[in-house]
Design a protein around this motif. Structure first.
Motif, PDB file in Angstrom:
ATOM      1  N   PHE A   1       0.828  -1.216   0.000  1.00 51.41           N
ATOM      2  CA  PHE A   1       0.000   0.000   0.000  1.00 51.41           C
ATOM      3  C   PHE A   1       0.862   1.267   0.000  1.00 51.41           C
ATOM      4  O   PHE A   1       0.493   2.267  -0.606  1.00 51.41           O
ATOM      5  CB  PHE A   1      -0.959   0.014   1.202  1.00 51.41           C
ATOM      6  CG  PHE A   1      -2.288  -0.642   0.905  1.00 51.41           C
ATOM      7  CD1 PHE A   1      -3.215  -0.035   0.058  1.00 51.41           C
ATOM      8  CD2 PHE A   1      -2.633  -1.866   1.475  1.00 51.41           C
ATOM      9  CE1 PHE A   1      -4.441  -0.636  -0.224  1.00 51.41           C
ATOM     10  CE2 PHE A   1      -3.851  -2.477   1.199  1.00 51.41           C
ATOM     11  CZ  PHE A   1      -4.761  -1.857   0.346  1.00 51.41           C
ATOM     12  N   VAL A   2       1.983   1.225   0.685  1.00 55.57           N
ATOM     13  CA  VAL A   2       2.860   2.414   0.692  1.00 55.57           C
ATOM     14  C   VAL A   2       3.314   2.722  -0.742  1.00 55.57           C
ATOM     15  O   VAL A   2       3.283   3.869  -1.193  1.00 55.57           O
ATOM     16  CB  VAL A   2       4.071   2.193   1.635  1.00 55.57           C
ATOM     17  CG1 VAL A   2       5.166   3.221   1.383  1.00 55.57           C
ATOM     18  CG2 VAL A   2       3.618   2.247   3.093  1.00 55.57           C
TER      19      VAL A   2
ATOM     20  N   VAL B   1      -0.027   6.486  -6.758  1.00 58.81           N
ATOM     21  CA  VAL B   1      -1.298   7.214  -6.961  1.00 58.81           C
ATOM     22  C   VAL B   1      -1.058   8.714  -6.782  1.00 58.81           C
ATOM     23  O   VAL B   1      -1.485   9.529  -7.614  1.00 58.81           O
ATOM     24  CB  VAL B   1      -2.387   6.712  -5.976  1.00 58.81           C
ATOM     25  CG1 VAL B   1      -3.591   7.660  -5.960  1.00 58.81           C
ATOM     26  CG2 VAL B   1      -2.835   5.298  -6.354  1.00 58.81           C
ATOM     27  N   ARG B   2      -0.353   9.079  -5.738  1.00 53.04           N
ATOM     28  CA  ARG B   2      -0.089  10.515  -5.497  1.00 53.04           C
ATOM     29  C   ARG B   2       0.715  11.119  -6.646  1.00 53.04           C
ATOM     30  O   ARG B   2       0.479  12.253  -7.050  1.00 53.04           O
ATOM     31  CB  ARG B   2       0.666  10.701  -4.172  1.00 53.04           C
ATOM     32  CG  ARG B   2      -0.184  10.414  -2.954  1.00 53.04           C
ATOM     33  CD  ARG B   2       0.510  10.952  -1.687  1.00 53.04           C
ATOM     34  NE  ARG B   2      -0.095  10.359  -0.515  1.00 53.04           N
ATOM     35  CZ  ARG B   2       0.418   9.337   0.178  1.00 53.04           C
ATOM     36  NH1 ARG B   2       1.585   8.812  -0.168  1.00 53.04           N
ATOM     37  NH2 ARG B   2      -0.200   8.859   1.219  1.00 53.04           N
ATOM     38  N   GLU B   3       1.674  10.353  -7.158  1.00 50.98           N
ATOM     39  CA  GLU B   3       2.497  10.847  -8.264  1.00 50.98           C
ATOM     40  C   GLU B   3       1.624  11.084  -9.503  1.00 50.98           C
ATOM     41  O   GLU B   3       1.778  12.089 -10.206  1.00 50.98           O
ATOM     42  CB  GLU B   3       3.624   9.842  -8.560  1.00 50.98           C
ATOM     43  CG  GLU B   3       4.452  10.106  -9.817  1.00 50.98           C
ATOM     44  CD  GLU B   3       5.189  11.444  -9.814  1.00 50.98           C
ATOM     45  OE1 GLU B   3       5.359  12.044  -8.725  1.00 50.98           O
ATOM     46  OE2 GLU B   3       5.572  11.905 -10.921  1.00 50.98           O
TER      47      GLU B   3
ATOM     48  N   ARG C   1       0.566  14.764 -11.375  1.00 48.35           N
ATOM     49  CA  ARG C   1       0.708  15.048 -12.803  1.00 48.35           C
ATOM     50  C   ARG C   1      -0.605  15.469 -13.448  1.00 48.35           C
ATOM     51  O   ARG C   1      -0.655  15.749 -14.634  1.00 48.35           O
ATOM     52  CB  ARG C   1       1.185  13.791 -13.534  1.00 48.35           C
ATOM     53  CG  ARG C   1       2.579  13.375 -13.178  1.00 48.35           C
ATOM     54  CD  ARG C   1       2.765  11.937 -13.601  1.00 48.35           C
ATOM     55  NE  ARG C   1       4.152  11.554 -13.475  1.00 48.35           N
ATOM     56  CZ  ARG C   1       4.825  10.885 -14.405  1.00 48.35           C
ATOM     57  NH1 ARG C   1       4.224  10.512 -15.516  1.00 48.35           N
ATOM     58  NH2 ARG C   1       6.073  10.579 -14.223  1.00 48.35           N
ATOM     59  N   GLY C   2      -1.681  15.384 -12.682  1.00 49.05           N
ATOM     60  CA  GLY C   2      -2.968  15.809 -13.224  1.00 49.05           C
ATOM     61  C   GLY C   2      -3.772  14.702 -13.885  1.00 49.05           C
ATOM     62  O   GLY C   2      -4.755  14.960 -14.591  1.00 49.05           O
ATOM     63  N   VAL C   3      -3.357  13.433 -13.688  1.00 45.73           N
ATOM     64  CA  VAL C   3      -4.178  12.339 -14.231  1.00 45.73           C
ATOM     65  C   VAL C   3      -5.343  12.122 -13.253  1.00 45.73           C
ATOM     66  O   VAL C   3      -5.113  11.874 -12.075  1.00 45.73           O
ATOM     67  CB  VAL C   3      -3.362  11.018 -14.355  1.00 45.73           C
ATOM     68  CG1 VAL C   3      -4.192   9.946 -15.051  1.00 45.73           C
ATOM     69  CG2 VAL C   3      -2.050  11.251 -15.082  1.00 45.73           C
ATOM     70  N   PRO C   4      -6.595  12.247 -13.707  1.00 44.98           N
ATOM     71  CA  PRO C   4      -7.723  12.085 -12.784  1.00 44.98           C
ATOM     72  C   PRO C   4      -7.771  10.663 -12.206  1.00 44.98           C
ATOM     73  O   PRO C   4      -7.501   9.700 -12.923  1.00 44.98           O
ATOM     74  CB  PRO C   4      -8.959  12.351 -13.661  1.00 44.98           C
ATOM     75  CG  PRO C   4      -8.444  12.984 -14.906  1.00 44.98           C
ATOM     76  CD  PRO C   4      -7.034  12.531 -15.084  1.00 44.98           C
ATOM     77  N   ILE C   5      -8.123  10.572 -10.937  1.00 48.12           N
ATOM     78  CA  ILE C   5      -8.096   9.271 -10.245  1.00 48.12           C
ATOM     79  C   ILE C   5      -8.946   8.224 -10.959  1.00 48.12           C
ATOM     80  O   ILE C   5      -8.544   7.067 -11.098  1.00 48.12           O
ATOM     81  CB  ILE C   5      -8.516   9.424  -8.750  1.00 48.12           C
ATOM     82  CG1 ILE C   5      -8.347   8.111  -7.991  1.00 48.12           C
ATOM     83  CG2 ILE C   5      -9.941   9.928  -8.578  1.00 48.12           C
ATOM     84  CD1 ILE C   5      -6.987   7.823  -7.516  1.00 48.12           C
TER      85      ILE C   5
ATOM     86  N   ALA D   1     -10.878   0.097  -1.030  1.00 41.62           N
ATOM     87  CA  ALA D   1     -12.129   0.803  -1.360  1.00 41.62           C
ATOM     88  C   ALA D   1     -12.248   2.096  -0.561  1.00 41.62           C
ATOM     89  O   ALA D   1     -12.549   3.165  -1.104  1.00 41.62           O
ATOM     90  CB  ALA D   1     -13.324  -0.106  -1.088  1.00 41.62           C
ATOM     91  N   ARG D   2     -11.979   1.996   0.726  1.00 41.24           N
ATOM     92  CA  ARG D   2     -12.095   3.195   1.581  1.00 41.24           C
ATOM     93  C   ARG D   2     -11.060   4.243   1.186  1.00 41.24           C
ATOM     94  O   ARG D   2     -11.357   5.435   1.144  1.00 41.24           O
ATOM     95  CB  ARG D   2     -11.923   2.798   3.050  1.00 41.24           C
ATOM     96  CG  ARG D   2     -13.123   2.018   3.537  1.00 41.24           C
ATOM     97  CD  ARG D   2     -13.138   1.884   5.043  1.00 41.24           C
ATOM     98  NE  ARG D   2     -14.391   1.245   5.435  1.00 41.24           N
ATOM     99  CZ  ARG D   2     -14.518   0.387   6.439  1.00 41.24           C
ATOM    100  NH1 ARG D   2     -13.478   0.084   7.188  1.00 41.24           N
ATOM    101  NH2 ARG D   2     -15.684  -0.137   6.722  1.00 41.24           N
ATOM    102  N   MET D   3      -9.855   3.791   0.935  1.00 40.69           N
ATOM    103  CA  MET D   3      -8.783   4.716   0.552  1.00 40.69           C
ATOM    104  C   MET D   3      -9.155   5.453  -0.738  1.00 40.69           C
ATOM    105  O   MET D   3      -9.018   6.672  -0.841  1.00 40.69           O
ATOM    106  CB  MET D   3      -7.498   3.901   0.369  1.00 40.69           C
ATOM    107  CG  MET D   3      -6.311   4.667  -0.158  1.00 40.69           C
ATOM    108  SD  MET D   3      -4.924   3.532  -0.464  1.00 40.69           S
ATOM    109  CE  MET D   3      -5.381   2.880  -2.069  1.00 40.69           C
ATOM    110  N   MET D   4      -9.638   4.703  -1.715  1.00 34.06           N
ATOM    111  CA  MET D   4      -9.945   5.317  -3.007  1.00 34.06           C
ATOM    112  C   MET D   4     -11.108   6.295  -2.896  1.00 34.06           C
ATOM    113  O   MET D   4     -11.067   7.391  -3.446  1.00 34.06           O
ATOM    114  CB  MET D   4     -10.285   4.219  -4.030  1.00 34.06           C
ATOM    115  CG  MET D   4      -9.065   3.590  -4.631  1.00 34.06           C
ATOM    116  SD  MET D   4      -8.115   4.813  -5.553  1.00 34.06           S
ATOM    117  CE  MET D   4      -6.558   3.971  -5.683  1.00 34.06           C
TER     118      MET D   4
END
Lengths: 150, 534
Positions: free
Chosen positions: B226-227, B233-235, B239-243, B275-278
């Motif tokens: 997960f780390v 995901v943060r990276e 960069r502006g890629v939508p989640i 799921a919760r994280m996302m």
């Protein structure tokens, strides 16, 4: 324990892996095992060619060279490594160990001049005892060499 | 009486009773299968007749030989493909590198240029079959993109997956000898590129199998996974890629060891955490972004060189746990794992193990068949909490690049290896045939001959490479490599188009890796050999 066995705290062992063998679990585990037994371990890690192992053995003045393997590359590098040791007049016993070492491989290794070969059935006590005996059989505690590296 | 604990050392009660779930909120913790928080699986139904994707680890010799291996498995009912590179390939070295000579094709397939990938994929329907690539992601995706277009296939129809391992690869296997920043960029560039160009392809496989085979326990495995996943995901968000553009194609490739209930609980906890994280942390609104795909390998580290037939039983128990946990794909590590990559005989037993579970045991008929068990739900909660706490404690230590460079991650892996070795040495971890119920070596013969058969290095690849290098048109190659160099020096550019162009011009993976290393201030060859004459 034989009379030639040397006390663990006076033993320096080099642990190395050869070629691109990447699976380091055995090498790290054996390093921990020998350190726990009181020995000093010089850990050369992954990505060594025979030259680098012999160079480290010379520079570090080790009593025993331990090669850990989880690939078959050692089969092809070993002749070169033993020849380099002879060429540099370096009488350091070589031990080979790893789960890929079969009984047949072990016999072939001993015939080539490897002093001990351990497959997956070796116990920690057997490994420690072999290192102590081989180090004890060496004529003198080895001083660190200043000879030029191969 | 000895204390009861799981393999991750979680204390256990002798029995679990209704009171253990007295305060259990079924709606919040479980929901329905196929619905938030996806604890019970990311589909509404069990796999049923279709089963999960059944595949076995493949790759041996050159690409042509590996292609035959893949076809051998497909002919016997395999429903997906799984290919791994040999150690030079995984380390981004061409087969004619001085260190590669005795390792070519012995522990995976040797791949370094476009013609290799053409041979690997020959005759395989890339638009229908899913191939899991345990290969250097950026180069494998570039080559797959090229082969698809050569066949007249739009990259958008390509399926399959590729592993990403930027955080830990130097520390626990398959070192690529690149700085952390470049490793993360290569992963993020690949994921961003695929999100736009290959939307059906899973370019973001968080591979916790890869890291946990050093002896990590289930909590450490998922926390470290997960780390890394959260860092990537943060990276991508930075960069502006939508989640919701990339999260639906995230999958986790995890490990399954022998503690049956702990592994099932781990997978359920992982789905809930994800799921919760996302939804709550990263603000994803597409439900597909909340439901993570899980693929799994049964654990090679749990297998023994002693009495290799016992490994078939271990594989079956672990695969059964995975079937009960409702994963999307399974690979069974084979009985000869301690000695070699799978032999044809072992491949077949691994595949048949899956087929027997799928077609004969009936476990796939019902979604989350173990859900609601007092024990399993308590353990799922416990694992979720412990994994969460460990993620927080690692992230509180600061920048992952520094933790990597300072050797903190490396220390964690070393501790795990030593703990694993001690557990076996002192008998606290029972291994039948190894530290208990041993047999004399002379009697340990069943399957041994197959397991001990060796694979000769494919050294003919060295001469082949020499010819290959001189046979290329020099000018387009030089131009493509200059463009790659320029692209690599611009951190805002995506590397993929330049790597694809270089691949098409005949560049090898070793050459391209060298160019990338140089652009980041390192020598092209990680071992100090002279740079390739380009």
């Amino acid at each position: 324990m034989s009379s030639a066995t040397r006390e663990a705290k006076n033993i320096r062992v080099l642990i190395a892996m050869l070629g691109l063998d990447q699976h380091e679990v055995g090498a790290v585990a054996v390093t921990g095992l020998l350190r726990d037994a009181g020995m000093e371990v010089v850990y050369a890690g992954r990505f060594n060619l025979p030259r680098a192992v012999v160079k480290a053995a010379l520079e570090e003045g080790v009593d025993v060279i331990g090669l850990s393997c989880h690939s078959w590359e050692y089969l092809y590098y070993l002749d070169e490594l033993l020849a380099l040791l002879r060429e540099h007049d370096l009488d350091v016993p070589v031990i080979v160990g790893g789960s890929v070492v079969t009984t047949g491989d072990a016999q072939a290794l001993l015939a080539k001049g490897v002093r001990a070969a351990f497959g997956p059935t070796a116990t920690p006590a057997e490994i420690i005892a072999a290192v102590q005996e081989l180090a004890g059989a060496a004529t003198q505690p080895r001083a660190r060499s200043t000879a030029p590296a191969p | 009486m000895t204390e009861r604990r799981t393999q991750s050392r979680i204390p256990l009660q002798p029995v679990y009773v209704p009171a253990d779930l007295a305060a259990f909120d079924h709606a919040a913790k479980l929901g329905e299968p196929g619905a938030y928080p996806y604890t019970r699986g990311n589909r509404a139904h069990g796999p049923g007749g279709a089963g999960w994707i059944q595949r076995e680890l493949s790759g041996e010799g050159d690409a042509k030989r590996s292609n035959e291996q893949l076809k051998y498995l497909l002919e016997r009912g395999q429903t997906g493909l799984d290919v791994i590179g040999d150690t030079p390939t995984m380390g981004l070295l061409d087969p004619d590198h001085p260190l590669a000579v005795h390792a070519i094709g012995t522990q995976g397939v040797s791949l370094c240029c476009l013609s290799d990938y053409r041979d690997l994929y020959e005759g395989l329907p890339l638009e229908r079959i899913t191939m899991s690539h345990s290969l250097p992601a950026v180069f494998a995706v570039a080559a797959l993109h090229c082969v698809a277009r050569e066949r007249g296939l739009a990259p958008a129809v390509l399926r399959g997956s590729v592993i990403q391992a930027p955080y830990y690869c130097e520390d626990c296997s398959y070192a690529v000898h690149m700085p952390f920043k470049l490793r993360v960029r290569m992963a993020a560039d690949t994921i961003a590129f695929c999100a736009a160009e290959m939307p059906k392809f899973h370019a973001f496989i968080e591979d916790t199998y890869f890291i946990s085979e050093s002896g990590l326990d289930s909590i450490e495995e998922m926390a470290l996974g997960f780390v890394e996943l959260r860092g990537l995901v943060r990276e991508l968000l930075r960069r502006g890629v939508p989640i919701d553009r990339f999260a639906p194609r995230i999958a986790i490739l995890l490990n399954c060891r022998m503690d049956f209930f702990e592994e099932v609980a781990k997978i359920r906890a992982t789905r809930r955490l994800f799921a919760r994280m996302m939804r709550e942390e990263f603000g994803a609104t597409d439900p597909r972004s909340w439901a993570v795909n899980i693929a799994a390998h049964t654990s090679g580290l749990t297998l023994t060189a002693q009495q290799p037939a016992n490994n078939i039983v271990r594989g079956a128990i672990q695969a059964l746990a995975l079937a009960c946990a409702g994963v999307q794909a399974i690979e069974v590590s084979t009985f000869d794992e301690a000695f070699r990559t799978p032999s044809p005989e072992a491949h077949l037993v691994g595949l048949r193990t899956q087929q027997v579970i799928h077609l004969e045991s009936n476990v796939g008929q019902v979604a989350d068949p173990l859900g609601g068990s007092y024990y399993l739900e308590t353990l799922t909660d416990d694992l979720e909490r412990r994994i969460s706490e460990m993620i927080e404690s690692i992230e509180a230590r600061g920048d992952a690049a520094e933790l990597s460079d300072s050797g903190w991650f490396r220390g964690l892996f070393q501790t795990a290896i030593e703990r694993h070795a001690r557990g076996i040495a002192d008998g606290t971890t029972a291994k039948v045939g190894l530290n208990v119920h041993r047999v004399p070596e002379a009697d340990d013969v069943l399957l041994r001959e197959v397991a001990e058969r060796k694979i000769e290095p494919a050294r003919e690849r060295i001469a082949w490479m020499k010819q290959y290098r001189t046979g290329r048109a020099p000018e387009p190659l030089r131009e493509a490599m200059a463009a790659l160099d320029e692209c690599a020096r611009d951190e805002n550019a995506n590397l993929l188009p330049a790597i694809i162009a270089a691949t098409e011009s005949g560049a090898t993976m070793g050459e391209m890796s060298g160019t990338l290393r140089r652009a980041y201030g390192h020598s092209a060859d990680p071992f100090g050999y002279p740079d390739a004459p380009l």
